[in-house]
Design a protein around this motif. Structure first.
Motif, PDB file in Angstrom:
ATOM      1  N   ASP A  41       0.813  -1.208   0.000  1.00  0.00           N
ATOM      2  CA  ASP A  41       0.000   0.000   0.000  1.00  0.00           C
ATOM      3  C   ASP A  41       0.848   1.260   0.000  1.00  0.00           C
ATOM      4  OD1 ASP A  41      -2.031  -1.764   0.166  1.00  0.00           O
ATOM      5  OD2 ASP A  41      -2.592  -1.325   2.228  1.00  0.00           O
ATOM      6  N   LYS A  42       2.042   1.182   0.593  1.00  0.00           N
ATOM      7  CA  LYS A  42       2.828   2.396   0.801  1.00  0.00           C
ATOM      8  C   LYS A  42       4.125   2.419   0.003  1.00  0.00           C
ATOM      9  CE  LYS A  42       1.027   3.236   5.470  1.00  0.00           C
ATOM     10  NZ  LYS A  42       1.364   3.416   6.894  1.00  0.00           N
ATOM     11  N   VAL A  43       4.883   1.316   0.058  1.00  0.00           N
ATOM     12  CA  VAL A  43       6.190   1.296  -0.601  1.00  0.00           C
ATOM     13  C   VAL A  43       6.398  -0.050  -1.292  1.00  0.00           C
ATOM     14  CG1 VAL A  43       7.272   2.887   1.039  1.00  0.00           C
ATOM     15  CG2 VAL A  43       7.315   0.423   1.489  1.00  0.00           C
ATOM     16  N   ASN A  44       7.414  -0.116  -2.136  1.00  0.00           N
ATOM     17  CA  ASN A  44       7.835  -1.374  -2.723  1.00  0.00           C
ATOM     18  C   ASN A  44       8.921  -1.993  -1.851  1.00  0.00           C
ATOM     19  OD1 ASN A  44       6.117  -0.577  -4.775  1.00  0.00           O
ATOM     20  ND2 ASN A  44       7.492  -1.277  -6.382  1.00  0.00           N
ATOM     21  N   VAL A  45       8.835  -3.299  -1.648  1.00  0.00           N
ATOM     22  CA  VAL A  45       9.767  -4.005  -0.767  1.00  0.00           C
ATOM     23  C   VAL A  45      10.435  -5.124  -1.548  1.00  0.00           C
ATOM     24  CG1 VAL A  45       9.984  -5.372   1.341  1.00  0.00           C
ATOM     25  CG2 VAL A  45       8.332  -3.504   1.245  1.00  0.00           C
ATOM     26  N   GLU A  46      11.751  -5.196  -1.475  1.00  0.00           N
ATOM     27  CA  GLU A  46      12.505  -6.270  -2.120  1.00  0.00           C
ATOM     28  C   GLU A  46      12.747  -7.379  -1.095  1.00  0.00           C
ATOM     29  OE1 GLU A  46      15.721  -3.765  -3.261  1.00  0.00           O
ATOM     30  OE2 GLU A  46      15.147  -3.774  -5.374  1.00  0.00           O
ATOM     31  N   VAL A  47      12.416  -8.612  -1.461  1.00  0.00           N
ATOM     32  CA  VAL A  47      12.534  -9.763  -0.565  1.00  0.00           C
ATOM     33  C   VAL A  47      13.784 -10.547  -0.941  1.00  0.00           C
ATOM     34  CG1 VAL A  47      11.435 -11.882   0.251  1.00  0.00           C
ATOM     35  CG2 VAL A  47      10.037  -9.876  -0.310  1.00  0.00           C
ATOM     36  N   ILE A  48      14.564 -10.926   0.072  1.00  0.00           N
ATOM     37  CA  ILE A  48      15.808 -11.667  -0.170  1.00  0.00           C
ATOM     38  C   ILE A  48      15.601 -13.158   0.054  1.00  0.00           C
ATOM     39  CG2 ILE A  48      17.210  -9.699   0.546  1.00  0.00           C
ATOM     40  CD1 ILE A  48      17.750 -11.213   3.180  1.00  0.00           C
ATOM     41  N   VAL A 282       4.772  14.416  -1.777  1.00  0.00           N
ATOM     42  CA  VAL A 282       5.647  14.317  -2.950  1.00  0.00           C
ATOM     43  C   VAL A 282       4.914  13.512  -4.022  1.00  0.00           C
ATOM     44  CG1 VAL A 282       7.853  13.496  -3.841  1.00  0.00           C
ATOM     45  CG2 VAL A 282       7.718  14.400  -1.511  1.00  0.00           C
ATOM     46  N   SER A 283       4.884  14.029  -5.229  1.00  0.00           N
ATOM     47  CA  SER A 283       4.230  13.323  -6.329  1.00  0.00           C
ATOM     48  C   SER A 283       5.222  12.390  -7.004  1.00  0.00           C
ATOM     49  CB  SER A 283       3.684  14.330  -7.350  1.00  0.00           C
ATOM     50  OG  SER A 283       3.080  13.666  -8.438  1.00  0.00           O
ATOM     51  N   THR A 284       4.822  11.120  -7.201  1.00  0.00           N
ATOM     52  CA  THR A 284       5.652  10.145  -7.899  1.00  0.00           C
ATOM     53  C   THR A 284       4.822   9.512  -9.012  1.00  0.00           C
ATOM     54  OG1 THR A 284       5.021   8.216  -6.557  1.00  0.00           O
ATOM     55  CG2 THR A 284       6.785   9.635  -5.696  1.00  0.00           C
ATOM     56  N   GLU A 285       5.477   8.703  -9.849  1.00  0.00           N
ATOM     57  CA  GLU A 285       4.751   8.033 -10.921  1.00  0.00           C
ATOM     58  C   GLU A 285       3.685   7.097 -10.371  1.00  0.00           C
ATOM     59  OE1 GLU A 285       7.286   6.079 -13.663  1.00  0.00           O
ATOM     60  OE2 GLU A 285       8.175   7.918 -14.451  1.00  0.00           O
ATOM     61  N   GLY A 286       3.925   6.534  -9.175  1.00  0.00           N
ATOM     62  CA  GLY A 286       2.957   5.616  -8.583  1.00  0.00           C
ATOM     63  C   GLY A 286       1.865   6.296  -7.792  1.00  0.00           C
ATOM     64  N   GLY A 287       1.934   7.622  -7.632  1.00  0.00           N
ATOM     65  CA  GLY A 287       0.936   8.337  -6.852  1.00  0.00           C
ATOM     66  C   GLY A 287       1.580   9.224  -5.806  1.00  0.00           C
ATOM     67  N   LEU A 288       0.755   9.875  -5.018  1.00  0.00           N
ATOM     68  CA  LEU A 288       1.238  10.809  -4.008  1.00  0.00           C
ATOM     69  C   LEU A 288       1.696  10.054  -2.762  1.00  0.00           C
ATOM     70  CD1 LEU A 288       1.292  13.990  -3.804  1.00  0.00           C
ATOM     71  CD2 LEU A 288      -0.702  13.771  -2.329  1.00  0.00           C
ATOM     72  N   VAL A 289       2.881  10.388  -2.272  1.00  0.00           N
ATOM     73  CA  VAL A 289       3.384   9.829  -1.016  1.00  0.00           C
ATOM     74  C   VAL A 289       3.724  10.988  -0.085  1.00  0.00           C
ATOM     75  CG1 VAL A 289       4.252   7.683  -2.019  1.00  0.00           C
ATOM     76  CG2 VAL A 289       5.726   9.691  -1.970  1.00  0.00           C
ATOM     77  N   VAL A 290       3.727  10.706   1.217  1.00  0.00           N
ATOM     78  CA  VAL A 290       3.948  11.775   2.196  1.00  0.00           C
ATOM     79  C   VAL A 290       5.039  11.357   3.181  1.00  0.00           C
ATOM     80  CG1 VAL A 290       2.865  13.350   3.841  1.00  0.00           C
ATOM     81  CG2 VAL A 290       1.508  12.380   1.983  1.00  0.00           C
ATOM     82  N   PRO A 291       6.314  11.508   2.817  1.00  0.00           N
ATOM     83  CA  PRO A 291       7.395  11.246   3.770  1.00  0.00           C
ATOM     84  C   PRO A 291       7.435  12.332   4.846  1.00  0.00           C
ATOM     85  CG  PRO A 291       8.281  12.118   1.721  1.00  0.00           C
ATOM     86  CD  PRO A 291       6.821  11.883   1.476  1.00  0.00           C
ATOM     87  N   ILE A 292       8.042  11.994   5.971  1.00  0.00           N
ATOM     88  CA  ILE A 292       7.968  12.842   7.161  1.00  0.00           C
ATOM     89  C   ILE A 292       9.312  13.480   7.495  1.00  0.00           C
ATOM     90  CG2 ILE A 292       7.253  12.931   9.581  1.00  0.00           C
ATOM     91  CD1 ILE A 292       5.048  11.978   7.695  1.00  0.00           C
TER      92      ILE A 292
END
Length: 414
Positions: A41-48, A282-292
Motif C-alpha cells: 500500500d505504501k512502498v515497494n519491498v525487495e525480498v531476499i 511528494v508526487s511520484t509516478e505511482g501516486g502521491l506519497v507523504v514522507p515525514i
C-alpha cells in the motif's frame, strides 16, 4: 530446499502484490540476494533469499496478490543447470505446444526467447526494471552510465525513444447497448497503491467534518530574503534554500500557538501531539506519497531543506521505507509546482489539518493607499471541524501568513 516467504511488512500491512520476479526458475541465487519485488500500500519491498541455491519454482505470477507468511517461491540446491516450470508457460514452451509453424515463424519464437534471456541477464535496479517494463523497453538495449554496467532509472528514462514492444491487449470495458468497439477506450488496472489512495481519500471524506479556509500571502519579502541569502546558504550548507523550509518553520510556529491543529481523534478523546513531524507531500509516478520530516521544530533551515531533498529523491527512486512515512502530525502539500492557483487539499489519514500551497502569481494589491504589483500566493488550510473551530483555523492560517511576510523574524526565532 528453502521456501521464500512473504515477510512481515508493517503492522498495518497484511498483503502485497508481486511487482516483478528478479529471478527465474533455473537461476542461481546467493544468500541475501533479492528474488522478488513486492508492491504494498505504501512502498515497494525487495525480498531476499535466506539460502543460496537455484530457484526451483515460482508459485505466483507477477500481478498476483500474496499474504504475509505465504510461501511464494522455492529455492533448491544445485548450480542452475535445469529450469523447472514457472507459474506461466514460457514462450519456448508455448512454441513447442503450438501447431506446426511455417519456416518464417520458428525463428521469431527463438528470437523472443533469446531477447528475454538477454534482458534477464542485464544488471538493473528493481525500479529500472519496473520502468522499463512499463515503457516497453528491452533492458539489454540500454547503454547505462554506470561504469559497472548497472542500469538505473535515469538510464531507462533517457532511453525513451526506444521502440516499444507489442503489449498484450487489455480487456475492453463493458460496452453499452449499441456501442461499437472502435478502440476509444483503454482499461488500466489501478495499482495497489492507487487503490489504497482512492479508498483512504474516500474514507477521509466520509469520516471527517472537513472544511477549508483560505488566505493569501505576499511573497515579496521571503523572495527577496531568499535571493539575498541563497548563494551564501548553499556555500555553507551544500543545500539550496527553497520555500519549503520557510513554510515548514512557519507551520511549526503556528502549531505551537494553536495546538489543536496538531492533534488527532482517538474515539472520544482528542490527542494533542507534543512533537512536530511534518509530512511533505511528494508526487511520484505511482501516486502521491507523504514522507515525514521528523522533529521539524528542532531542525534549522538547512537541516529541513536537506531532509526534504533526501526524502524527495528516495520517493522518486521508489526507495522510501515504511519508517519514512509512518506517523506525522501535520502535512504540507504544494500544488503550486504544477501550476495550481487554488485548491482544497484533503486531510491525510488521522491528521486534523493540512496546508495547501499554490503557485506564486503577480497580482495588483493595495499597499497603503497605492496599488502595487506583488507576487502573491493563495494558501488553504483544510481541517476537521470536529476538533478545530473556525477561530483557530483562521488564526492558524493568519499566523502562517504573518510569519512568511516577515521572514527575518521567522529565521531569527528558529
Amino acid at each position: 530446499m528453502a521456501e521464500i516467504i512473504v515477510p512481515e511488512l508493517a503492522e498495518s500491512i497484511t498483503e502485497g502484490t508481486i511487482a516483478q520476479w528478479l529471478k527465474q526458475p533455473g537461476d542461481t541465487i546467493e544468500k541475501g540476494e533479492f528474488i522478488v519485488e513486492l508492491e504494498t500500500d505504501k512502498v515497494n519491498v525487495e525480498v531476499i533469499s535466506e539460502e543460496a541455491g537455484v530457484v526451483s519454482e515460482l508459485l505466483f505470477a507477477e500481478g498476483d496478490t500474496v499474504q504475509v507468511g505465504q510461501v511464494i517461491a522455492i529455492v533448491g540446491a544445485g548450480s542452475g543447470s535445469a529450469a523447472p516450470a514457472a507459474p506461466k508457460p514460457s514462450a519456448e514452451t508455448k512454441a513447442s505446444e503450438a501447431p506446426a509453424s511455417t519456416p518464417s515463424e520458428a525463428p521469431k519464437a527463438a528470437e523472443v526467447v533469446e531477447n528475454n534471456n538477454e534482458q534477464d541477464r542485464t544488471i538493473a535496479s528493481p525500479a529500472a526494471r519496473k520502468l522499463a517494463r512499463e515503457k516497453g523497453i528491452n533492458l539489454s538495449e540500454i547503454s547505462p552510465v554506470d561504469p559497472m554496467g548497472r542500469v538505473r532509472v535515469q538510464d531507462v528514462a533517457a532511453h525513451g525513444s526506444a521502440p516499444a514492444k507489442a503489449a498484450t491487449p487489455a480487456p475492453t470495458p463493458a460496452k453499452a447497448a449499441g456501442q461499437e468497439d472502435d478502440g476509444r477506450f483503454t482499461r488500466e488496472k489501478m495499482s495497489r497503491r492507487r487503490q489504497t489512495i482512492a479508498s483512504r481519500l474516500l474514507e477521509v471524506r466520509q469520516s471527517t467534518a472537513m472544511l477549508t479556509t483560505f488566505n493569501e500571502i505576499d511573497m515579496t519579502n521571503v523572495m527577496a530574503l531568499r535571493s539575498r541569502k541563497k548563494d551564501k546558504f548553499f556555500e555553507e550548507n551544500d543545500v539550496r534554500l527553497g520555500f519549503m523550509s520557510f513554510f515548514t518553520k512557519a507551520v511549526v510556529a503556528a502549531l505551537k500557538k494553536y495546538p489543536y491543529v496538531n492533534s488527532q481523534i482517538d474515539g472520544d478523546y482528542i490527542v494533542k501531539n507534543n512533537f512536530y513531524d511534518i509530512g511533505i507531500a511528494v508526487s511520484t509516478e505511482g501516486g502521491l506519497v507523504v514522507p515525514i520530516v521528523r522533529d521539524a521544530d528542532r531542525k534549522n533551515f538547512a537541516e529541513i531543506e536537506g531532509n526534504i531533498g533526501e526524502l524527495a529523491k528516495k520517493a522518486r527512486d521508489n526507495k522510501l521505507a515504511l519508517s519514512d512515512m509512518s506517523g506525522g502530525s501535520f502535512t504540507i502539500t504544494n500544488g503550486g509546482v504544477f501550476g495550481s492557483l487554488l485548491s482544497t487539499p484533503i486531510l491525510n489519514g488521522t491528521q486534523v489539518g493540512i496546508l495547501g500551497m499554490h503557485t506564486i502569481q503577480k497580482r495588483p494589491i493595495a499597499v497603503g493607499d497605492e496599488v502595487q504589483i506583488r507576487p502573491m500566493m493563495y494558501v488553504a488550510l483544510s481541517y476537521d471541524h470536529r476538533v478545530i473551530d473556525g477561530k483557530d483555523s483562521v488564526g492558524f492560517l493568519k499566523t502562517v501568513k504573518e510569519l512568511l511576510e516577515n521572514p527575518e523574524d521567522l529565521m531569527l526565532n528558529s
